[in-house]
Design an enzyme around this catalytic site. Structure first.
Site, short mmCIF file in Angstrom:
data_model
loop_
_atom_site.label_atom_id
_atom_site.label_comp_id
_atom_site.label_asym_id
_atom_site.label_seq_id
_atom_site.Cartn_x
_atom_site.Cartn_y
_atom_site.Cartn_z
N HIS A 24 0.65 -1.32 -0.16
CA HIS A 24 -0.19 0.03 0.12
C HIS A 24 0.78 1.48 -0.15
CE1 HIS A 24 -3.71 -2.13 1.17
NE2 HIS A 24 -2.95 -2.66 1.19
N ASP A 121 -5.98 6.57 1.59
CA ASP A 121 -5.99 4.82 0.96
C ASP A 121 -7.98 3.84 1.07
OD1 ASP A 121 -5.54 1.46 1.39
OD2 ASP A 121 -3.80 1.88 0.64
N THR A 145 -5.57 1.18 -3.35
CA THR A 145 -4.17 0.67 -3.55
C THR A 145 -4.39 -1.04 -3.84
OG1 THR A 145 -4.15 0.53 -1.43
CG2 THR A 145 -2.84 2.26 -2.92
#
Length: 199
Positions: A24, A121, A145
């Site tokens: 990520h 995220d 992600t």
């Protein structure tokens, strides 16, 4: 106010918040570099431990207008060499769930240039980043992600559960781990749906 100050005030400033896991972080760093390359100010907010690992590995590029800030992750300065990654991640997530909101507000309030957008995220919604953005009156985007195959697995988790394909019937360490991931994905998907309904 001189011309240079006005130019800096009008330049977009994006804050990026990755989920605290290597894949990520790498994906969000690529996005940060692309946005910075296009002329935006970028602040990348990471956990202390992950930031230290990036610095130690030489994975961070220093550049004017690209800043790195950290928030505590509850692990302290001691390394967790003997701990399993899944256990450490559980500790970090529990800590961030209760402490990230205030730490994030402190970091953003201390930035020199005003923030115009937050890119978070999609897995970080458990830290109340959407509430923080609303409080700061800053637009927020959720950026997923993950690879397309991972997204499809996440997207289809509810259907697979309804068709009784998952959870897996046999008990093995792999199936236990898979069940935990699927439950986490379902909770995250439900949270995103609830977030969409409230807007």
């Amino acid at each position: 106010m001189d011309l240079e100050s006005r130019i800096h005030m009008k330049k977009p400033h994006v804050v990026l918040i990755p989920f605290p896991a290597q894949s990520h972080i790498k994906c969000m760093l690529k996005l940060a570099r692309l946005l910075h390359h296009k002329g935006l100010y970028v602040t990348f907010i990471n956990t202390h431990t992950n930031h230290k690992q990036l610095v130690d590995s030489g994975g961070l590029e220093e550049a004017p207008g690209l800043w790195y800030k950290t928030v505590p992750d509850g692990l302290g300065s001691a390394t967790q060499d003997g701990a399993k990654a899944i256990e450490v991640m559980g500790e970090v997530m529990a800590y961030l769930a209760t402490n990230f909101f205030d730490c994030f507000l402190d970091v953003v309030s201390g930035l020199e240039n005003p923030v115009t957008c937050i890119i978070c995220d999609g897995f970080m919604t458990f830290t109340n980043t959407i509430d923080a953005a609303e409080k700061l009156k800053i637009p927020i985007m959720l950026f997923w992600t993950m690879a397309a195959c991972g997204f499809m697995g996440f997207y289809q988790a509810k259907i697979l559960t309804e068709k009784h394909i998952i959870p897996l019937k046999e008990y093995t360490p792999v199936s236990r781990y898979a069940r935990e991931i699927i439950l986490l994905m379902q909770r995250a998907q439900e949270q995103v749906i609830c977030d969409r309904i409230t807007y």
